[in-house]
Design an enzyme around this catalytic site. Structure first.
Site, PDB file in Angstrom:
ATOM      1  N   ASN A   9      -3.827   2.050   4.431  1.00 31.77           N
ATOM      2  CA  ASN A   9      -3.469   3.220   3.315  1.00 31.77           C
ATOM      3  C   ASN A   9      -4.771   3.361   2.710  1.00 31.77           C
ATOM      4  O   ASN A   9      -5.425   2.169   2.014  1.00 31.77           O
ATOM      5  CB  ASN A   9      -2.515   2.509   2.570  1.00 31.77           C
ATOM      6  CG  ASN A   9      -2.422   3.325   1.105  1.00 31.77           C
ATOM      7  OD1 ASN A   9      -2.659   4.567   1.007  1.00 31.77           O
ATOM      8  ND2 ASN A   9      -1.766   2.330  -0.147  1.00 31.77           N
ATOM      9  N   LYS A  11      -5.419   4.741  -0.270  1.00 29.25           N
ATOM     10  CA  LYS A  11      -5.164   5.031  -1.695  1.00 29.25           C
ATOM     11  C   LYS A  11      -5.999   6.234  -2.370  1.00 29.25           C
ATOM     12  O   LYS A  11      -6.069   7.138  -1.530  1.00 29.25           O
ATOM     13  CB  LYS A  11      -5.298   3.527  -2.337  1.00 29.25           C
ATOM     14  CG  LYS A  11      -5.108   2.377  -1.767  1.00 29.25           C
ATOM     15  CD  LYS A  11      -4.832   1.288  -2.626  1.00 29.25           C
ATOM     16  CE  LYS A  11      -4.078   0.020  -2.057  1.00 29.25           C
ATOM     17  NZ  LYS A  11      -4.221  -1.160  -2.754  1.00 29.25           N
ATOM     18  N   HIS A  97       5.469   2.315  -1.787  1.00 28.30           N
ATOM     19  CA  HIS A  97       4.451   1.396  -1.665  1.00 28.30           C
ATOM     20  C   HIS A  97       4.404   0.499  -2.853  1.00 28.30           C
ATOM     21  O   HIS A  97       4.688   1.381  -4.191  1.00 28.30           O
ATOM     22  CB  HIS A  97       2.690   2.025  -1.626  1.00 28.30           C
ATOM     23  CG  HIS A  97       1.968   0.975  -1.700  1.00 28.30           C
ATOM     24  ND1 HIS A  97       1.112   0.809  -2.909  1.00 28.30           N
ATOM     25  CD2 HIS A  97       1.098   0.627  -0.697  1.00 28.30           C
ATOM     26  CE1 HIS A  97       0.189   0.054  -2.500  1.00 28.30           C
ATOM     27  NE2 HIS A  97       0.229  -0.284  -1.159  1.00 28.30           N
ATOM     28  N   GLU A  99       2.298   0.249  -5.361  1.00 30.09           N
ATOM     29  CA  GLU A  99       1.772   0.887  -6.499  1.00 30.09           C
ATOM     30  C   GLU A  99       2.639   2.001  -6.830  1.00 30.09           C
ATOM     31  O   GLU A  99       2.741   2.349  -8.101  1.00 30.09           O
ATOM     32  CB  GLU A  99       0.442   1.226  -6.295  1.00 30.09           C
ATOM     33  CG  GLU A  99      -0.526   0.003  -6.232  1.00 30.09           C
ATOM     34  CD  GLU A  99      -1.663   0.172  -5.415  1.00 30.09           C
ATOM     35  OE1 GLU A  99      -2.041   1.559  -4.980  1.00 30.09           O
ATOM     36  OE2 GLU A  99      -2.251  -0.500  -4.977  1.00 30.09           O
ATOM     37  N   GLU A 169       4.831  -6.165   1.952  1.00 33.25           N
ATOM     38  CA  GLU A 169       3.477  -6.333   1.258  1.00 33.25           C
ATOM     39  C   GLU A 169       4.157  -7.103  -0.141  1.00 33.25           C
ATOM     40  O   GLU A 169       4.382  -6.530  -1.021  1.00 33.25           O
ATOM     41  CB  GLU A 169       3.357  -5.031   0.835  1.00 33.25           C
ATOM     42  CG  GLU A 169       2.738  -4.340   2.255  1.00 33.25           C
ATOM     43  CD  GLU A 169       1.580  -3.260   1.734  1.00 33.25           C
ATOM     44  OE1 GLU A 169       0.413  -3.423   2.352  1.00 33.25           O
ATOM     45  OE2 GLU A 169       1.900  -2.170   0.983  1.00 33.25           O
ATOM     46  N   GLY A 175      -4.327  -6.184  -3.136  1.00 33.04           N
ATOM     47  CA  GLY A 175      -5.348  -5.715  -4.051  1.00 33.04           C
ATOM     48  C   GLY A 175      -6.403  -6.620  -4.622  1.00 33.04           C
ATOM     49  O   GLY A 175      -6.341  -7.847  -4.139  1.00 33.04           O
ATOM     50  N   SER A 215      -3.963  -8.212   1.253  1.00 31.26           N
ATOM     51  CA  SER A 215      -5.163  -8.965   1.444  1.00 31.26           C
ATOM     52  C   SER A 215      -5.561  -9.371   2.703  1.00 31.26           C
ATOM     53  O   SER A 215      -6.132 -10.473   2.694  1.00 31.26           O
ATOM     54  CB  SER A 215      -5.320 -10.024   0.351  1.00 31.26           C
ATOM     55  OG  SER A 215      -5.381  -9.776  -0.925  1.00 31.26           O
TER      56      SER A 215
HETATM   57  C1  PEP Z   1      -2.324  -2.375   0.189  1.00 33.77           C
HETATM   58  O1  PEP Z   1      -2.556  -1.739  -0.770  1.00 33.77           O
HETATM   59  O2  PEP Z   1      -1.296  -2.010   0.670  1.00 33.77           O
HETATM   60  C2  PEP Z   1      -2.908  -3.328   0.702  1.00 33.77           C
HETATM   61  C3  PEP Z   1      -2.359  -3.954   1.846  1.00 33.77           C
HETATM   62  O3  PEP Z   1      -4.134  -3.517  -0.144  1.00 33.77           O
HETATM   63  P1  PEP Z   1      -5.214  -4.763   0.539  1.00 33.77           P
HETATM   64  O4  PEP Z   1      -5.196  -5.050   1.771  1.00 33.77           O
HETATM   65  O5  PEP Z   1      -6.500  -4.556  -0.182  1.00 33.77           O
HETATM   66  O6  PEP Z   1      -4.688  -5.949  -0.460  1.00 33.77           O
END
Ligand code: PEP
Length: 258
Positions: A9, A11, A97, A99, A169, A175, A215
Site C-alpha cells: 500500500n 499510502k 486499513h 489508518e 496488520e 508504520g 513493519s
Molecule cells: C501498512 O501500513 O499497511 C504497513 C504494513 O506499513 P509498514 O510496513 O510500513 O509498517
C-alpha cells in the site's frame, strides 16, 4: 504448493509519475517470477490509478484502491465510487486499513458495506484487520480479530469467496513507530483468523489467503513467510523502492523453498 502473496500500500506517497515509474520497474524486475507461484499487487493513490492501470500488465501486478464508498453515486463529497474504480480498470479494493479505522474512525459496519459493494462490483476485497496495543495488553487480540471478521464479512455471499483476501496488520506493528510482530505471535493470530474464516465459510474458508503486514522488512520477511498459516506479506515502507521490494520477494520465496 501454496501461492505466495506480496503486496504494498503506497499510502499518501508518490506522485503519478513516481508511481508509474515504480510499477514499471517492479514489473520488469519481477517479470521472470511465475505468477503461478506468486500474486503481486500494489495499491497506489487514487490520482495515480488511471495512468498506472494503463501502464502495467495486470497479469504481472494487480492494482488496487486504498478505499471505496459503498454507494455507486450520490451526495458523498470526497468519496470514490465503485463505478469510478471500475473505469480505472482496477483489480482489487483494500478495505479497513488501520489508518482508515483509527485515523478516520471507520467502523466494522462501514467496512462490511464496502466489502459487499466491492465484491458485487467484481473487485477482489482485501479486508484489513488488527488489534490495538491495548487489546493485546488485555489478551483480547483474538476476540477483536474475530469481531472484525464476523462483522466485516456479515452476509457476504459464499459465492464470492474466491475474491476475498485478508490482511492481518496489528495496529501496534504498523508504520514508523511500529514494532513488528514476532513470527510466533503472527502465526498464532493467523491460526485464529483461519479458524474463524472456516467457521464463517465452512465450505470455502480454507481457501482465503491471509497476509501478514506491519513493519515487514528484509530482516523478518523470511521467518514470517515460512509460518504455515501466513500466505503472504503486505509490506509498507520496505516495498516502496522497486529493487528493494524485488530483493525482499526473492529472499522470502527462497526461504519458502521456491
Ligand atoms: C501498512 O501500513 O499497511 C504497513 C504494513 O506499513 P509498514 O510496513 O510500513 O509498517
Amino acid at each position: 504448493m501454496k501461492k505466495l502473496y506480496f503486496g504494498s500500500n503506497l499510502k499518501m506517497y508518490k506522485t503519478i509519475r513516481e508511481t508509474t515509474e515504480y510499477l514499471i520497474s517492479l514489473a520488469s524486475l519481477t517479470g521472470d517470477i511465475s505468477r503461478e507461484e506468486i500474486e503481486l499487487f500494489i495499491i497506489p493513490s487514487y490520482t495515480s490509478l488511471e495512468r498506472a492501470s494503463a501502464a502495467i500488465d495486470h497479469n504481472l501486478i494487480k492494482l488496487g484502491a486504498q478505499n471505496m464508498c459503498w454507494e455507486e453515486q450520490g451526495q458523498f463529497t470526497g468519496e470514490i465510487s465503485p463505478l469510478m474504480l471500475q473505469e480505472a480498470g482496477l483489480d482489487l479494493v483494500m478495505i479497513g486499513h488501520s489508518e482508515r479505522r483509527h485515523v478516520f474512525r471507520e467502523t466494522d459496519e462501514e467496512e462490511n458495506r464496502k466489502v459487499k459493494c466491492a465484491l458485487e462490483h467484481g473487485f477482489t476485497a482485501l479486508l484489513c484487520i488488527g488489534e490495538t496495543a491495548e487489546d493485546k495488553k488485555y489478551g483480547a487480540g483474538p476476540e477483536v480479530l474475530r469481531m472484525q471478521l464476523k462483522k466485516g464479512f456479515y452476509e457476504v455471499d459464499p459465492s464470492h469467496i474466491g475474491k476475498i483476501w485478508v490482511a492481518y496488520e496489528p495496529v501496534w506493528s504498523i508504520g514508523v513507530s511500529g514494532t513488528p510482530a514476532s513470527a510466533d505471535y503472527a502465526e498464532k493470530m493467523h491460526k485464529e483468523i483461519k479458524q474463524c474464516l472456516l467457521e464463517l465459510f465452512p465450505e470455502q474458508g480454507a481457501g482465503i489467503p491471509v497476509l501478514y503486514g506491519g513493519s515487514v522488512n528484509p530482516g523478518n520477511a523470511e521467518e514470517l513467510i515460512v509460518q504455515p498459516s501466513i500466505d503472504g506479506l503486505f509490506v509498507g515502507r520496505a516495498a516502496w523502492q522497486a529493487d528493494k521490494f524485488n530483493t525482499l520477494i526473492r529472499s522470502a520465496m527462497k526461504a519458502a523453498g521456491r
